[in-house]
Scaffold this active site. Structure first.
Site, mmCIF file in Angstrom:
data_model
loop_
_atom_site.group_PDB
_atom_site.id
_atom_site.type_symbol
_atom_site.label_atom_id
_atom_site.label_comp_id
_atom_site.label_asym_id
_atom_site.label_seq_id
_atom_site.Cartn_x
_atom_site.Cartn_y
_atom_site.Cartn_z
ATOM 1 N N GLU A 22 -4.486 6.936 18.323
ATOM 2 C CA GLU A 22 -4.670 6.318 17.273
ATOM 3 C C GLU A 22 -4.336 4.670 17.962
ATOM 4 O O GLU A 22 -3.065 4.805 17.928
ATOM 5 C CB GLU A 22 -5.108 5.605 15.702
ATOM 6 C CG GLU A 22 -5.392 4.715 15.435
ATOM 7 C CD GLU A 22 -5.555 5.093 14.280
ATOM 8 O OE1 GLU A 22 -6.075 6.190 13.384
ATOM 9 O OE2 GLU A 22 -5.209 3.948 13.389
ATOM 10 N N ARG A 47 -8.890 -6.105 13.229
ATOM 11 C CA ARG A 47 -8.427 -4.792 13.909
ATOM 12 C C ARG A 47 -8.943 -4.072 14.530
ATOM 13 O O ARG A 47 -9.691 -3.623 13.220
ATOM 14 C CB ARG A 47 -7.174 -5.123 13.553
ATOM 15 C CG ARG A 47 -5.378 -4.253 14.595
ATOM 16 C CD ARG A 47 -5.459 -5.058 14.436
ATOM 17 N NE ARG A 47 -4.148 -3.928 15.919
ATOM 18 C CZ ARG A 47 -4.422 -5.318 17.536
ATOM 19 N NH1 ARG A 47 -4.532 -5.964 17.215
ATOM 20 N NH2 ARG A 47 -2.867 -4.222 17.763
ATOM 21 N N ARG A 65 9.707 5.519 -2.777
ATOM 22 C CA ARG A 65 10.365 6.477 -3.928
ATOM 23 C C ARG A 65 11.639 6.856 -4.054
ATOM 24 O O ARG A 65 12.097 7.124 -2.995
ATOM 25 C CB ARG A 65 9.289 7.845 -3.892
ATOM 26 C CG ARG A 65 8.102 7.649 -4.493
ATOM 27 C CD ARG A 65 7.268 9.073 -4.480
ATOM 28 N NE ARG A 65 5.845 8.603 -4.454
ATOM 29 C CZ ARG A 65 4.863 8.873 -4.128
ATOM 30 N NH1 ARG A 65 5.509 9.312 -2.739
ATOM 31 N NH2 ARG A 65 3.627 9.131 -3.831
ATOM 32 N N ASP A 114 -10.091 0.961 0.573
ATOM 33 C CA ASP A 114 -10.322 2.232 0.526
ATOM 34 C C ASP A 114 -11.274 2.174 -0.404
ATOM 35 O O ASP A 114 -12.211 2.222 -0.528
ATOM 36 C CB ASP A 114 -8.519 2.774 -0.121
ATOM 37 C CG ASP A 114 -7.801 2.445 -0.003
ATOM 38 O OD1 ASP A 114 -7.532 2.569 1.383
ATOM 39 O OD2 ASP A 114 -6.029 2.547 -0.740
ATOM 40 N N ARG A 118 0.557 -1.439 -0.081
ATOM 41 C CA ARG A 118 0.166 0.130 0.176
ATOM 42 C C ARG A 118 0.980 1.025 0.160
ATOM 43 O O ARG A 118 -0.154 2.427 -0.646
ATOM 44 C CB ARG A 118 -1.041 0.416 1.212
ATOM 45 C CG ARG A 118 -2.123 -1.033 1.452
ATOM 46 C CD ARG A 118 -2.531 -1.376 2.824
ATOM 47 N NE ARG A 118 -3.205 0.508 2.395
ATOM 48 C CZ ARG A 118 -4.167 0.493 2.625
ATOM 49 N NH1 ARG A 118 -4.969 0.034 1.512
ATOM 50 N NH2 ARG A 118 -5.306 2.266 3.406
ATOM 51 N N ARG A 137 -0.373 6.304 15.722
ATOM 52 C CA ARG A 137 -0.525 7.804 15.423
ATOM 53 C C ARG A 137 -1.418 8.926 15.461
ATOM 54 O O ARG A 137 -2.731 8.292 16.708
ATOM 55 C CB ARG A 137 -0.441 8.403 13.387
ATOM 56 C CG ARG A 137 -2.090 7.638 13.276
ATOM 57 C CD ARG A 137 -2.189 6.206 11.674
ATOM 58 N NE ARG A 137 -3.444 6.077 11.298
ATOM 59 C CZ ARG A 137 -3.908 5.405 10.616
ATOM 60 N NH1 ARG A 137 -2.875 5.871 9.633
ATOM 61 N NH2 ARG A 137 -4.710 4.674 10.592
ATOM 62 N N TYR A 146 -9.522 -5.624 2.841
ATOM 63 C CA TYR A 146 -9.284 -3.814 3.059
ATOM 64 C C TYR A 146 -8.639 -3.881 2.005
ATOM 65 O O TYR A 146 -7.955 -3.118 1.649
ATOM 66 C CB TYR A 146 -7.630 -4.235 3.437
ATOM 67 C CG TYR A 146 -7.083 -3.611 3.747
ATOM 68 C CD1 TYR A 146 -7.133 -2.154 4.458
ATOM 69 C CD2 TYR A 146 -5.713 -3.775 4.643
ATOM 70 C CE1 TYR A 146 -6.520 -1.366 5.033
ATOM 71 C CE2 TYR A 146 -4.689 -2.527 5.925
ATOM 72 C CZ TYR A 146 -5.265 -1.431 5.414
ATOM 73 O OH TYR A 146 -3.856 -0.693 5.823
HETATM 74 N N1 UDP Z 1 3.306 1.596 7.497
HETATM 75 C C1 UDP Z 1 4.235 0.873 8.877
HETATM 76 N N2 UDP Z 1 4.473 2.481 8.891
HETATM 77 C C2 UDP Z 1 4.223 3.325 8.502
HETATM 78 C C3 UDP Z 1 2.789 3.229 7.993
HETATM 79 C C4 UDP Z 1 2.522 2.116 7.903
HETATM 80 O O1 UDP Z 1 4.689 0.717 9.311
HETATM 81 O O2 UDP Z 1 4.899 4.535 8.946
HETATM 82 C C5 UDP Z 1 2.552 -0.002 7.350
HETATM 83 C C6 UDP Z 1 1.549 -0.691 8.175
HETATM 84 O O3 UDP Z 1 2.027 -2.072 8.673
HETATM 85 C C7 UDP Z 1 0.585 -0.802 8.092
HETATM 86 C C8 UDP Z 1 0.567 -0.423 6.039
HETATM 87 O O4 UDP Z 1 1.831 0.223 6.436
HETATM 88 O O5 UDP Z 1 -0.664 -1.268 8.595
HETATM 89 C C9 UDP Z 1 -0.553 -0.387 5.530
HETATM 90 O O6 UDP Z 1 -0.726 1.552 5.821
HETATM 91 P P1 UDP Z 1 -1.218 2.662 5.108
HETATM 92 O O7 UDP Z 1 -1.154 3.480 6.262
HETATM 93 O O8 UDP Z 1 -1.634 3.040 3.886
HETATM 94 O O9 UDP Z 1 -2.728 1.887 6.076
HETATM 95 P P2 UDP Z 1 -4.192 2.826 7.098
HETATM 96 O O10 UDP Z 1 -3.617 3.900 6.716
HETATM 97 O O11 UDP Z 1 -4.378 2.338 6.357
HETATM 98 O O12 UDP Z 1 -3.982 2.460 8.243
#
Ligand code: UDP
Length: 379
Positions: free
Chosen positions: A307, A251, A177, A358, A173, A282, A356
């Site tokens: 969160e 989860r 870059r 979006d 996901r 976060r 999962y």
């Molecule tokens: N992830 C991580 N560190 C970060 C952000 C994301 O390890 O700083 C990993 C984590 O396993 C997460 C996955 O990348 O479940 C997908 O992140 P995303 O931000 O897409 O998740 P969402 O916003 O759907 O919670």
């Protein structure tokens, strides 16, 4: 009533509109919660006027023109572009991992080609031919040191499991870059509904053929539906069959809300916390989603929320399906049984499909379900 949709999230609400408009048929739309929008819902904080996302940050992004054009009928999207930062070992880095993150982390000033060549060496140290889980996949993309710093412990907190027990595609996901592009997404279109998600849903559902009943569990009305009523169920399948084969794993999240007496708390909309000593993953600061709303933005207080992921138990809000063999098989068992015993019931949405997704994927699936299963039906 010919159609009943259970769940007024983005999937159910999109489908309600398509049926109301495309089939000229009456739709009863139910939701057990007292608001529309499911997990995408927003509200305006009474004191500060800040638009808050009830269930954590939701940024709309898509590369699907049909989805984008459909939603643009019901809102104007702002030009908000999502940028995320992450805290690790006392410093703040750019996410997703890009040239700024790499140079900052290694204390270097690599060009794109130099960074790519350097990471190739890092990756070669832990080379895995076919990455079979999130850890192997992440290490194969960014190497072990960046994985250990930014992914390993965040992922443990997010999923409550070792990254070796998590599906590899969860990590894809996130873009990686070799340039300074710090956009969290790669999609063609991105933005936030200018008047908020709540207003988007109000417009989407503003059709004379749609009857909305909030705070109404499905069980309350099910017995009163016409025999030939087509039901589109967007809730959890195990709950529909009273968990007879076991509980699907999810989860869940807990949000801790606070109004802080500062104009700007963290300088950005989402700050991730990569390290294990901080229990949350976060912090969201919602005013940064609408800098164009000058009054709430300048207000000398800010609404934030921390969160905390946690293990799902029956009765909790479900957020993330846990993709593994056991859950896939259990889901399929529920789906097969429902398909065989309830010919008038279709399932969909992130909960119903156990995917999962979006927001744009949920809308795309609603558009698709309408075209393939419903469009030809008589009203
Ligand atoms: N992830 C991580 N560190 C970060 C952000 C994301 O390890 O700083 C990993 C984590 O396993 C997460 C996955 O990348 O479940 C997908 O992140 P995303 O931000 O897409 O998740 P969402 O916003 O759907 O919670």
């Amino acid at each position: 009533m010919k159609f009943c949709i259970v769940g007024a999230g983005i999937f159910g609400s999109t489908l309600a509109r398509l049926i109301a408009e495309g089939l000229h048929a009456e739709v009863l739309l139910l939701d057990a919660r007292d608001h529309v929008g499911g997990n995408c819902a927003s509200y305006r904080d009474e004191i500060t006027g800040i638009e808050c996302h009830r269930h954590g940050s939701h940024i709309f992004h898509t590369s699907n023109a049909e989805v984008w054009n459909f939603l643009n009928r019901f809102t104007i999207f702002t030009n908000y572009q999502h940028k995320v930062f992450t805290r690790h070992a006392g410093a703040v880095y750019a996410m997703p991992i890009n040239l700024l993150t790499i140079n900052h982390f290694y204390g270097r000033d690599f060009t794109p080609n130099e960074a790519a060549a350097f990471l190739e060496q890092e990756k070669a140290r832990d080379a895995v031919a076919e990455p079979a889980n999130l850890e192997e996949k992440a290490v194969s993309l960014i190497g072990r040191p960046l994985y250990d710093a930014f992914i390993r412990d965040y992922t443990r907190k997010q999923w409550g499991k070792e990254p070796t027990a998590i599906a590899a595609d969860v990590i894809t996901r996130l873009p990686v870059r070799m340039n300074y592009n710090n956009n969290y997404f790669n999609d063609t279109w991105q933005g936030l509904p200018r008047e908020g998600y709540h207003a988007l849903f109000v417009n989407l559902l503003d059709h004379p053929n749609i009857t909305l009943r909030l705070a109404t569990p499905f069980a309350k009305v099910r017995g009163n539906l016409d025999k030939d009523c087509i039901i589109i169920y967007t809730g959890m399948l195990d709950a529909l069959l009273e968990y007879k084969h076991g509980v699907l794993e999810w989860r869940s999240l807990r949000f801790e809300w606070e109004t802080v007496p500062v104009q700007d708390y963290q300088g950005t909309s989402v700050m991730n916390y990569a390290d294990r000593d901080v229990p949350y993953t976060r912090i969201h600061e919602f005013k940064h989603y609408h800098p164009e709303r000058t009054k709430p933005f300048a207000y000398p207080a800010s609404v934030i929320c921390r969160e905390y992921p946690h293990t799902f138990s029956r009765g909790d809000e479900a957020y993330y399906p846990v993709d593994n063999e056991r859950n896939r098989m259990l889901y399929q068992r529920y789906l097969d049984e429902i398909t065989a015993s309830e010919p008038n019931l279709l399932v969909g949405g992130r909960l119903g499909a156990y995917r999962y997704w979006d927001m744009d994927k949920a809308v795309a699936h609603a558009l698709d379900l309408f075209k393939t299963r419903l469009a030809g039906l008589p009203n």
